[in-house]
Design a protein around this motif. Structure first.
Motif, mmCIF file in Angstrom:
data_model
loop_
_atom_site.group_PDB
_atom_site.id
_atom_site.type_symbol
_atom_site.label_atom_id
_atom_site.label_comp_id
_atom_site.label_asym_id
_atom_site.label_seq_id
_atom_site.Cartn_x
_atom_site.Cartn_y
_atom_site.Cartn_z
ATOM 1 N N ARG A 362 4.554 -6.849 -15.162
ATOM 2 C CA ARG A 362 4.750 -6.767 -14.032
ATOM 3 C C ARG A 362 4.699 -5.604 -13.352
ATOM 4 N N LEU A 363 4.964 -4.681 -14.176
ATOM 5 C CA LEU A 363 4.974 -3.393 -13.495
ATOM 6 C C LEU A 363 3.608 -2.768 -13.208
ATOM 7 N N VAL A 364 2.473 -3.119 -14.099
ATOM 8 C CA VAL A 364 1.192 -2.743 -13.997
ATOM 9 C C VAL A 364 0.619 -3.521 -12.824
ATOM 10 N N GLU A 365 0.855 -4.826 -12.564
ATOM 11 C CA GLU A 365 0.654 -5.681 -11.613
ATOM 12 C C GLU A 365 1.151 -5.078 -10.262
ATOM 13 N N ARG A 366 2.193 -4.592 -10.181
ATOM 14 C CA ARG A 366 2.748 -3.959 -9.035
ATOM 15 C C ARG A 366 2.350 -2.693 -8.521
ATOM 16 N N TRP A 367 2.024 -1.741 -9.345
ATOM 17 C CA TRP A 367 2.041 -0.464 -9.192
ATOM 18 C C TRP A 367 0.610 0.150 -9.576
ATOM 19 N N TRP A 368 -0.108 -0.211 -10.620
ATOM 20 C CA TRP A 368 -1.583 0.396 -11.011
ATOM 21 C C TRP A 368 -2.503 -0.216 -10.117
ATOM 22 N N PRO A 369 -3.249 0.806 -9.368
ATOM 23 C CA PRO A 369 -4.173 0.364 -8.533
ATOM 24 C C PRO A 369 -5.495 0.094 -9.286
ATOM 25 N N MET A 370 -6.466 -1.123 -9.035
ATOM 26 C CA MET A 370 -7.563 -1.277 -9.887
ATOM 27 C C MET A 370 -8.590 -1.255 -8.898
ATOM 28 N N GLU A 371 -9.987 -1.045 -9.509
ATOM 29 C CA GLU A 371 -10.974 -0.844 -8.732
ATOM 30 C C GLU A 371 -11.455 -2.211 -8.192
ATOM 31 N N THR A 372 -11.844 -2.396 -6.918
ATOM 32 C CA THR A 372 -12.191 -3.736 -6.517
ATOM 33 C C THR A 372 -13.280 -3.484 -5.704
ATOM 34 N N ASN A 373 -14.245 -4.517 -5.361
ATOM 35 C CA ASN A 373 -15.377 -4.418 -4.218
ATOM 36 C C ASN A 373 -14.865 -4.286 -2.842
ATOM 37 N N THR A 374 -13.394 -4.510 -2.620
ATOM 38 C CA THR A 374 -13.069 -4.182 -1.227
ATOM 39 C C THR A 374 -12.121 -2.983 -1.289
ATOM 40 N N GLY A 375 -11.984 -1.925 -2.259
ATOM 41 C CA GLY A 375 -11.263 -1.078 -2.251
ATOM 42 C C GLY A 375 -10.351 -0.814 -3.262
ATOM 43 N N PRO A 376 -9.831 0.086 -3.659
ATOM 44 C CA PRO A 376 -8.670 0.199 -4.658
ATOM 45 C C PRO A 376 -7.535 -0.548 -4.049
ATOM 46 N N ALA A 377 -6.918 -1.462 -5.114
ATOM 47 C CA ALA A 377 -5.770 -2.390 -4.727
ATOM 48 C C ALA A 377 -5.107 -2.563 -6.251
ATOM 49 N N THR A 378 -3.794 -2.832 -5.966
ATOM 50 C CA THR A 378 -2.857 -3.269 -6.979
ATOM 51 C C THR A 378 -3.343 -4.830 -7.314
#
Length: 598
Positions: A362-378
């Motif tokens: 849950r912490l990773v889902e909430r706080w770690w930004p991932m690369e997406t094709n619409t820009g970085p986002a958690t």
């Protein structure tokens, strides 16, 4: 009267120096352990007894010997025979009357380690009001016991160890070496240790010194890490495992560390240094932390250079991992910016923990930004925006599809980095409302527009010619209309087609037996074929479809195929490389006139 040891002492010394101990330098640690144990035994009966270990290097003794004096309980003549002649016997409980829990080492082995640097050891010891006893041992296996002569009589209870260095080992008993070793191994001992006139003990461990404010204590611990470990920690975490008698601190590394290399931890047992490089104190995922701890209940191995792997060590490891996990949760709740800074450095450790820990997931889902094709986002942000988490499972898939998917209004997460795919796929297990979907490359074709029927009919001759050009490569040619307009062609491979290619490659390398097994796997029916999807909105593609020269159509389609492979980061097979070369040279030959034949 000379007597014989009950072991082959020469063999024991060889065993110690070549197999048990990593270096002769441990001889001083063993002598310090013996002296500290003797003081512990005496102070149990007389808490007011002095607690002093005094070391005299050869520069002070003047006769080339090293002397270690303690104010411990001392030994009677009977105890000298039993303890010093029966090497390695676990006899502190029997002879001194105290359980081994109270002691650091084992008296016989500790004394024997002196032969790592000496050919002769003399022991002067006095117990209570009794006489001083002199024990003399030689590395060839002889020893003698006799009353001490007048100048050798001790004025108070305790023991003096006298080492006569062997030739070539003198460097191990110099003042500088002995001082360094005493400070290294015994700086935290609860007794006073002096080498000559210099005190090498510093009192209680730094994490147990409660003077000053919490901020001052933190600064002192950071200073300790800087001086002793060589780095300024990102944070300091207090550790405690009561069942192991363990206290200490974990220093969080300020820079990325290799998760494949487990950090070595500094471990003290009853405030005597065990080793600086204990690697099994923390769970594997906690590679970002470097611990300095003291324990009373953990057991050392025979060499006292590692921890004995038992159930208590396993429980301690789990407890310490839980405390590091709790620290991360507190950061998320109380200092989210600090957590973000930590994740920028050590996200791999947290993601490794999240593979099996719901709170960390849950912490990773909430706080770690991932690369997406619409820009970085958690993942939490991505889910709020798009309703589900659609992901590309590999880095290559993401590179192939990200831009095209974005043009079709498909938001995609790059799950090709370490642990990301596993974490995304685990999310529904902790929250059934979370929807995840792996992006299948051929799914994009359902988002592409079909050309109108009239155009499709007009394109049939071209598609037939293009298909003939790529049939030998096992690729199907289709024409669709999609964005971006600038992209002329897209090469799409379904997972089934990719598996079929890999199966065929393995079949070519396999022997007859395994070839039959692979044939059986492939017998389920014809596999899906990769697709070269030509973009009818692209002006170049439209011009190619109007070409009347069959040879030029073939060269153009092969060139578009090669470009689609390259832009999609697909692997290039030998046949693909040959096609790229031939199409390039063919088109170049058509573009450059042959002036010699004009």
């Amino acid at each position: 009267m000379d007597r014989a040891f009950q072991v082959d002492l020469r063999g024991m010394v060889d065993l110690l120096s070549h197999h048990l101990y990593g270096s002769p330098r441990v001889y001083l640690r063993e002598l310090l352990q013996n002296a500290a144990d003797a003081i512990t035994a005496r102070r149990a009966a007389d808490p007011a007894a002095p607690a002093l270990i005094r070391i005299e290097p050869p520069e002070l003794t003047g006769d080339g010997t090293l002397r270690v004096h303690d104010t411990g309980i001392g030994l009677t003549e009977e105890q000298v025979h039993e303890l010093l002649a029966t090497i390695g016997r676990s006899s502190k409980r029997d002879v001194l009357g105290f359980g081994r829990h109270e002691f650091l080492g084992q008296f016989g082995i500790g004394l024997l380690s002196g032969f790592l640097v000496a050919d002769e050891i003399r022991v002067l010891t006095r117990h209570g009001d009794g006489p001083t006893v002199r024990w003399t041992g030689h590395s060839d296996g002889r020893y003698s016991v006799e009353p001490a002569a007048g100048p050798e009589q001790r004025a108070e209870p305790g023991t003096t160890f006298i080492l006569v260095p062997r030739r070539g080992a003198e460097q191990w008993v110099t003042t500088s070496t002995v001082t360094q070793l005493a400070r290294h191994y015994g700086s935290l001992l609860p007794v006073t240790v002096r080498v000559g006139g210099e005190q090498t003990t510093v009192g209680a461990p730094p994490w147990q010194r409660r003077a000053g404010t919490a901020a001052e204590r933190r600064e002192e611990l950071i200073r300790y890490a800087r001086e002793q470990l060589g780095f300024t920690p990102f944070d300091v975490i207090d550790l405690a495992v009561p069942e192991a008698g363990l206290t200490g601190v974990a220093f969080v590394a300020p820079n990325p560390v290799n998760p494949a290399v487990r950090a070595g931890h500094r471990v003290y047992l009853k405030r005597m240094l065990l080793a600086d490089n204990i690697d099994d104190l923390l769970p594997e995922w906690a590679f970002f932390a470097h611990c300095v701890v003291d324990a009373t209940e953990l057991r050392p191995t025979a060499s006292r250079e590692a921890l004995y792997a038992d159930s208590l060590l396993a429980a301690t490891r789990d407890a310490l991992g839980e405390q590091l996990r709790d620290w991360l949760v507190r950061l998320a709740d109380e200092q989210p910016q600090r957590l973000y800074e930590f994740l920028q450095v050590h996200h791999l450790g947290v993601k490794a923990l999240a593979l099996h820990d719901d709170e960390m997931l849950r912490l990773v889902e909430r706080w770690w930004p991932m690369e997406t094709n619409t820009g970085p986002a958690t993942l939490a942000e991505f889910r709020r925006r798009h309703g589900l988490i659609r992901y590309a499972a590999t880095l290559d898939e993401y590179r192939q599809l990200a831009a095209v998917a974005a043009a079709q209004d498909l938001a995609v997460v790059n799950a090709g980095y370490t642990y990301d795919r596993e974490l995304i796929e685990r999310l529904p297990a902790v929250d059934r409302q979370i929807l995840v979907e792996r992006l299948e490359p051929t799914d994009l074709t359902t988002r592409f527009d079909a050309v109108d029927p009239a155009t499709e009919l007009a394109l049939r001759p071209f598609v037939s010619a293009a298909q003939a050009a790529l049939d030998r490569l096992g690729c199907e040619v289709v024409v669709r209309a999609y964005d971006p307009v600038s992209l002329p062609a897209l090469y799409l491979v379904s997972r089934a087609a990719l598996f079929a290619d890999q199966l065929e490659a393995a079949r070519e390398r396999a022997d007859e037996l395994w070839g039959g097994v692979l044939d059986a796997l492939a017998a389920s029916g014809p596999p899906d074929r990769p697709q070269l999807v030509l973009n009818h909105r692209n002006p170049l593609v439209r011009r190619v479809t109007t070409l009347g020269d069959p040879e030029l159509v073939r060269l153009a389609v092969e060139a578009l195929y090669g470009q689609a492979l390259l832009l999609g980061y697909h692997p290039i097979r030998p046949a693909d490389a040959a096609l790229l070369n031939n199409s390039f040279l063919g088109l170049l030959g058509r573009a450059v006139p042959d002036q010699e034949n004009e």
